[in-house]
Write an enzyme that holds these catalytic residues in place. Structure first.
Site, PDB file in Angstrom:
ATOM      1  N   ASP A  67      -0.806  43.493  -9.936  1.00  0.00           N
ATOM      2  CA  ASP A  67      -2.259  43.430 -10.064  1.00  0.00           C
ATOM      3  C   ASP A  67      -2.923  42.691  -8.909  1.00  0.00           C
ATOM      4  OD1 ASP A  67      -1.154  41.034 -10.854  1.00  0.00           O
ATOM      5  OD2 ASP A  67      -1.805  41.172 -12.936  1.00  0.00           O
ATOM      6  N   ASN A 135      -2.664  35.162 -24.210  1.00  0.00           N
ATOM      7  CA  ASN A 135      -3.200  36.079 -25.239  1.00  0.00           C
ATOM      8  C   ASN A 135      -2.353  37.349 -25.369  1.00  0.00           C
ATOM      9  OD1 ASN A 135      -3.803  37.423 -22.902  1.00  0.00           O
ATOM     10  ND2 ASN A 135      -5.973  37.771 -23.351  1.00  0.00           N
ATOM     11  N   HIS A 137      -1.205  39.214 -22.832  1.00  0.00           N
ATOM     12  CA  HIS A 137      -1.366  40.244 -21.799  1.00  0.00           C
ATOM     13  C   HIS A 137      -0.165  40.282 -20.861  1.00  0.00           C
ATOM     14  CE1 HIS A 137      -3.632  37.233 -19.019  1.00  0.00           C
ATOM     15  NE2 HIS A 137      -2.594  37.628 -18.319  1.00  0.00           N
ATOM     16  N   GLU A 142      -5.222  43.549 -20.771  1.00  0.00           N
ATOM     17  CA  GLU A 142      -5.723  42.667 -21.813  1.00  0.00           C
ATOM     18  C   GLU A 142      -5.558  43.342 -23.188  1.00  0.00           C
ATOM     19  OE1 GLU A 142      -6.304  39.718 -21.183  1.00  0.00           O
ATOM     20  OE2 GLU A 142      -7.561  39.363 -19.427  1.00  0.00           O
TER      21      GLU A 142
HETATM   22  C1  GLP Z   1      -2.184  36.289 -14.743  1.00  0.00           C
HETATM   23  C2  GLP Z   1      -1.413  37.453 -14.144  1.00  0.00           C
HETATM   24  C3  GLP Z   1      -0.240  37.828 -14.991  1.00  0.00           C
HETATM   25  C4  GLP Z   1       0.550  36.587 -15.362  1.00  0.00           C
HETATM   26  C5  GLP Z   1      -0.306  35.687 -16.186  1.00  0.00           C
HETATM   27  C6  GLP Z   1       0.414  34.416 -16.619  1.00  0.00           C
HETATM   28  O1  GLP Z   1      -3.157  36.687 -15.648  1.00  0.00           O
HETATM   29  N1  GLP Z   1      -2.218  38.616 -13.931  1.00  0.00           N
HETATM   30  O2  GLP Z   1       0.562  38.761 -14.295  1.00  0.00           O
HETATM   31  O3  GLP Z   1       1.696  36.944 -16.077  1.00  0.00           O
HETATM   32  O4  GLP Z   1      -1.402  35.296 -15.383  1.00  0.00           O
HETATM   33  O5  GLP Z   1       0.380  33.476 -15.588  1.00  0.00           O
HETATM   34  P1  GLP Z   1       1.211  32.169 -15.508  1.00  0.00           P
HETATM   35  O6  GLP Z   1       2.585  32.575 -15.159  1.00  0.00           O
HETATM   36  O7  GLP Z   1       0.566  31.389 -14.399  1.00  0.00           O
HETATM   37  O8  GLP Z   1       1.111  31.508 -16.822  1.00  0.00           O
END
Ligand code: GLP
Length: 240
Positions: A67, A135, A137, A142
Protein backbone atom coordinates in the site's frame (compact mmCIF):
# COMPACT_ATOMS: atom_id res chain seq x y z
CA UNK A 1 -3.46 -21.71 9.86
CA UNK A 2 -0.15 -22.40 11.54
CA UNK A 3 0.28 -20.30 14.70
CA UNK A 4 3.68 -19.64 16.22
CA UNK A 5 3.75 -17.90 19.61
CA UNK A 6 7.10 -16.38 20.50
CA UNK A 7 8.38 -15.11 23.83
CA UNK A 8 8.96 -11.60 22.56
CA UNK A 9 9.30 -9.30 19.55
CA UNK A 10 12.94 -10.28 18.93
CA UNK A 11 12.06 -13.98 18.61
CA UNK A 12 9.07 -13.07 16.42
CA UNK A 13 11.38 -11.12 14.08
CA UNK A 14 13.96 -13.90 14.02
CA UNK A 15 11.35 -16.57 13.23
CA UNK A 16 9.78 -14.49 10.47
CA UNK A 17 13.15 -13.59 8.93
CA UNK A 18 14.14 -17.26 8.73
CA UNK A 19 11.00 -18.00 6.69
CA UNK A 20 11.64 -15.14 4.23
CA UNK A 21 15.34 -16.00 3.91
CA UNK A 22 14.36 -19.63 3.27
CA UNK A 23 12.07 -18.49 0.43
CA UNK A 24 14.85 -16.37 -1.12
CA UNK A 25 17.42 -19.15 -0.87
CA UNK A 26 15.07 -21.71 -2.38
CA UNK A 27 14.14 -19.44 -5.27
CA UNK A 28 16.48 -16.52 -6.02
CA UNK A 29 13.84 -15.22 -8.49
CA UNK A 30 11.01 -15.28 -5.94
CA UNK A 31 8.35 -12.59 -5.71
CA UNK A 32 8.18 -11.16 -2.19
CA UNK A 33 5.05 -9.33 -1.12
CA UNK A 34 6.25 -6.80 1.44
CA UNK A 35 4.61 -4.72 4.14
CA UNK A 36 5.30 -1.50 6.00
CA UNK A 37 4.46 -0.55 9.58
CA UNK A 38 6.50 -0.93 12.74
CA UNK A 39 6.00 -4.68 13.11
CA UNK A 40 8.20 -5.92 10.21
CA UNK A 41 11.14 -3.63 11.13
CA UNK A 42 12.93 -6.27 13.22
CA UNK A 43 12.48 -8.82 10.46
CA UNK A 44 13.88 -6.40 7.84
CA UNK A 45 16.88 -5.70 10.06
CA UNK A 46 17.62 -9.41 10.13
CA UNK A 47 17.31 -9.70 6.32
CA UNK A 48 19.85 -6.87 6.03
CA UNK A 49 22.26 -8.53 8.50
CA UNK A 50 21.89 -11.88 6.74
CA UNK A 51 22.50 -10.31 3.32
CA UNK A 52 25.68 -8.67 4.64
CA UNK A 53 27.00 -11.55 6.71
CA UNK A 54 25.82 -14.63 4.82
CA UNK A 55 25.59 -13.08 1.33
CA UNK A 56 22.00 -14.11 0.71
CA UNK A 57 21.34 -12.27 -2.55
CA UNK A 58 18.26 -10.32 -3.66
CA UNK A 59 19.74 -9.51 -7.07
CA UNK A 60 16.95 -11.27 -8.95
CA UNK A 61 14.25 -10.98 -6.31
CA UNK A 62 11.13 -9.04 -7.24
CA UNK A 63 9.09 -7.19 -4.64
CA UNK A 64 5.52 -5.91 -4.58
CA UNK A 65 4.36 -3.73 -1.72
CA UNK A 66 0.93 -3.63 -0.20
CA UNK A 67 0.00 0.00 0.00
CA UNK A 68 0.86 3.69 -0.27
CA UNK A 69 -0.61 6.90 1.09
CA UNK A 70 -2.53 8.88 -1.49
CA UNK A 71 -0.96 12.29 -2.07
CA UNK A 72 2.57 11.44 -0.91
CA UNK A 73 5.32 11.29 -3.56
CA UNK A 74 7.93 8.55 -3.24
CA UNK A 75 10.54 11.03 -1.93
CA UNK A 76 8.29 12.02 1.00
CA UNK A 77 9.68 10.76 4.29
CA UNK A 78 6.31 9.38 5.40
CA UNK A 79 5.63 7.60 2.11
CA UNK A 80 5.80 3.84 2.14
CA UNK A 81 8.11 3.93 -0.90
CA UNK A 82 10.60 5.91 1.21
CA UNK A 83 10.05 3.58 4.18
CA UNK A 84 10.98 0.55 2.08
CA UNK A 85 14.17 2.12 0.75
CA UNK A 86 15.25 3.36 4.17
CA UNK A 87 14.43 0.19 6.10
CA UNK A 88 15.32 -2.49 3.55
CA UNK A 89 16.03 -1.85 -0.12
CA UNK A 90 18.96 0.56 0.37
CA UNK A 91 20.77 -2.04 2.47
CA UNK A 92 20.41 -5.20 0.37
CA UNK A 93 21.45 -5.93 -3.21
CA UNK A 94 17.93 -5.71 -4.67
CA UNK A 95 17.52 -3.91 -8.01
CA UNK A 96 15.12 -1.00 -7.35
CA UNK A 97 13.71 -1.60 -10.85
CA UNK A 98 12.36 -4.88 -9.50
CA UNK A 99 10.50 -3.22 -6.63
CA UNK A 100 6.90 -2.12 -7.07
CA UNK A 101 4.49 0.02 -5.11
CA UNK A 102 1.46 2.12 -5.93
CA UNK A 103 2.21 5.70 -7.02
CA UNK A 104 0.67 7.95 -4.38
CA UNK A 105 0.65 10.95 -6.70
CA UNK A 106 -0.61 9.28 -9.90
CA UNK A 107 -2.70 11.70 -11.98
CA UNK A 108 -5.53 9.23 -12.44
CA UNK A 109 -6.70 6.97 -9.63
CA UNK A 110 -8.42 4.41 -11.82
CA UNK A 111 -5.51 3.91 -14.21
CA UNK A 112 -3.08 3.67 -11.30
CA UNK A 113 -5.14 0.85 -9.78
CA UNK A 114 -5.26 -0.90 -13.16
CA UNK A 115 -1.50 -0.46 -13.66
CA UNK A 116 -0.82 -2.01 -10.25
CA UNK A 117 -3.24 -4.88 -10.78
CA UNK A 118 -1.44 -5.76 -14.04
CA UNK A 119 1.85 -5.91 -12.17
CA UNK A 120 0.31 -8.14 -9.50
CA UNK A 121 -1.23 -10.42 -12.10
CA UNK A 122 2.16 -10.88 -13.74
CA UNK A 123 3.90 -11.54 -10.40
CA UNK A 124 2.14 -13.89 -8.05
CA UNK A 125 3.71 -13.54 -4.60
CA UNK A 126 5.68 -16.59 -3.48
CA UNK A 127 5.23 -15.20 -0.01
CA UNK A 128 3.21 -12.24 1.22
CA UNK A 129 4.26 -10.59 4.48
CA UNK A 130 1.51 -8.83 6.43
CA UNK A 131 1.10 -6.76 9.56
CA UNK A 132 -2.22 -6.44 11.34
CA UNK A 133 -4.17 -3.28 12.09
CA UNK A 134 -5.70 -3.00 15.56
CA UNK A 135 -9.14 -2.97 13.89
CA UNK A 136 -8.35 -6.14 11.95
CA UNK A 137 -7.24 -4.48 8.72
CA UNK A 138 -4.58 -5.95 6.47
CA UNK A 139 -2.65 -3.65 4.12
CA UNK A 140 -5.14 -0.75 4.08
CA UNK A 141 -8.21 -2.96 3.61
CA UNK A 142 -10.43 -1.51 6.29
CA UNK A 143 -13.46 -3.31 7.82
CA UNK A 144 -16.20 -4.08 5.25
CA UNK A 145 -13.83 -4.14 2.25
CA UNK A 146 -15.03 -6.75 -0.23
CA UNK A 147 -13.18 -10.07 -0.11
CA UNK A 148 -13.15 -9.82 -3.92
CA UNK A 149 -11.32 -6.47 -3.94
CA UNK A 150 -8.29 -5.73 -6.10
CA UNK A 151 -6.19 -2.53 -5.94
CA UNK A 152 -8.31 0.40 -4.85
CA UNK A 153 -8.30 3.72 -3.04
CA UNK A 154 -9.62 3.69 0.52
CA UNK A 155 -10.78 6.26 3.02
CA UNK A 156 -8.75 5.42 6.11
CA UNK A 157 -10.66 4.53 9.26
CA UNK A 158 -10.48 7.04 12.10
CA UNK A 159 -8.73 4.39 14.26
CA UNK A 160 -6.10 3.78 11.55
CA UNK A 161 -5.39 7.51 11.26
CA UNK A 162 -4.97 7.64 15.05
CA UNK A 163 -2.74 4.53 15.14
CA UNK A 164 -0.51 5.85 12.37
CA UNK A 165 -0.36 9.43 13.70
CA UNK A 166 2.53 8.41 15.97
CA UNK A 167 4.74 8.31 12.88
CA UNK A 168 3.84 11.88 11.84
CA UNK A 169 4.51 15.22 13.58
CA UNK A 170 0.81 15.90 13.85
CA UNK A 171 -2.37 13.88 13.31
CA UNK A 172 -3.44 16.51 10.75
CA UNK A 173 -0.51 15.42 8.54
CA UNK A 174 -1.75 11.82 8.23
CA UNK A 175 -3.26 11.37 4.76
CA UNK A 176 -6.95 10.50 4.80
CA UNK A 177 -6.76 8.14 1.83
CA UNK A 178 -4.46 5.43 0.55
CA UNK A 179 -3.97 3.00 -2.32
CA UNK A 180 -4.04 -0.60 -1.23
CA UNK A 181 -3.62 -4.04 -2.70
CA UNK A 182 -7.02 -5.73 -2.46
CA UNK A 183 -7.92 -8.79 -0.41
CA UNK A 184 -8.27 -10.96 -3.50
CA UNK A 185 -4.69 -10.15 -4.57
CA UNK A 186 -3.38 -10.80 -1.05
CA UNK A 187 -5.18 -14.17 -0.98
CA UNK A 188 -3.59 -15.00 -4.35
CA UNK A 189 -0.17 -15.31 -2.69
CA UNK A 190 1.21 -18.85 -2.54
CA UNK A 191 2.08 -18.36 1.13
CA UNK A 192 1.11 -15.75 3.69
CA UNK A 193 3.17 -14.73 6.71
CA UNK A 194 1.38 -12.44 9.13
CA UNK A 195 3.03 -10.84 12.17
CA UNK A 196 1.48 -9.19 15.21
CA UNK A 197 3.16 -7.91 18.33
CA UNK A 198 1.90 -6.32 21.52
CA UNK A 199 -1.25 -6.20 23.61
CA UNK A 200 -3.01 -3.65 21.37
CA UNK A 201 -3.19 -6.35 18.66
CA UNK A 202 -4.61 -9.07 20.94
CA UNK A 203 -8.25 -8.47 20.08
CA UNK A 204 -7.58 -8.36 16.33
CA UNK A 205 -5.51 -11.56 16.65
CA UNK A 206 -8.36 -13.26 18.47
CA UNK A 207 -10.84 -12.30 15.74
CA UNK A 208 -8.39 -13.32 13.01
CA UNK A 209 -7.90 -16.79 14.52
CA UNK A 210 -11.14 -17.61 16.33
CA UNK A 211 -13.71 -15.21 14.92
CA UNK A 212 -16.20 -15.63 12.14
CA UNK A 213 -14.86 -15.14 8.60
CA UNK A 214 -16.49 -11.83 7.82
CA UNK A 215 -15.82 -8.68 5.83
CA UNK A 216 -16.23 -6.80 9.14
CA UNK A 217 -12.78 -8.21 10.04
CA UNK A 218 -10.67 -8.19 6.87
CA UNK A 219 -7.91 -10.36 8.38
CA UNK A 220 -10.42 -13.15 9.07
CA UNK A 221 -10.25 -14.04 5.35
CA UNK A 222 -6.84 -15.56 6.08
CA UNK A 223 -8.60 -18.52 7.75
CA UNK A 224 -9.47 -19.54 4.18
CA UNK A 225 -5.87 -19.49 2.91
CA UNK A 226 -4.28 -22.90 2.42
CA UNK A 227 -0.81 -21.85 3.61
CA UNK A 228 -0.90 -19.09 6.19
CA UNK A 229 1.51 -18.73 9.11
CA UNK A 230 0.75 -16.33 11.95
CA UNK A 231 3.64 -15.32 14.21
CA UNK A 232 2.68 -13.51 17.39
CA UNK A 233 4.40 -12.66 20.63
CA UNK A 234 2.90 -13.59 24.01
CA UNK A 235 1.22 -10.22 24.45
CA UNK A 236 -0.56 -10.39 21.11
CA UNK A 237 -1.60 -13.99 21.90
CA UNK A 238 -3.04 -13.22 25.32
CA UNK A 239 -6.72 -13.63 24.35
CA UNK A 240 -6.27 -16.93 22.51
C1 GLP B 1 -0.68 0.32 8.50
C2 GLP B 1 -0.30 -0.47 7.26
C3 GLP B 1 -0.50 -1.94 7.46
C4 GLP B 1 0.11 -2.38 8.78
C5 GLP B 1 -0.59 -1.69 9.90
C6 GLP B 1 -0.05 -2.08 11.27
O1 GLP B 1 -2.03 0.66 8.54
N1 GLP B 1 -1.01 -0.07 6.09
O2 GLP B 1 0.06 -2.65 6.38
O3 GLP B 1 0.00 -3.76 8.93
O4 GLP B 1 -0.38 -0.30 9.74
O5 GLP B 1 1.09 -1.34 11.56
P1 GLP B 1 2.10 -1.60 12.71
O6 GLP B 1 2.90 -2.77 12.30
O7 GLP B 1 2.93 -0.36 12.77
O8 GLP B 1 1.31 -1.84 13.93
Amino acid sequence: MEIIITKDYEELSETGAKIIIGTVKKNPYAVLGLATGTTPLGLYKRLIDDCKNNKTSYKHIRAVNLDEYKGLPKEHKQSYAYFMRKNLFDHIDIDLENTHIENGVAADEQSECERYDKILESMRQDIQLLGLGSNGHIAFNEPYTSFESTTHVVDLAESTIKDNARLFNDIEEVPKQAYTMGLKSIMGAKKILILASGANKAEAVYKLVRGEVTEAVPASILQNHADCTLIIDKEAAKLL
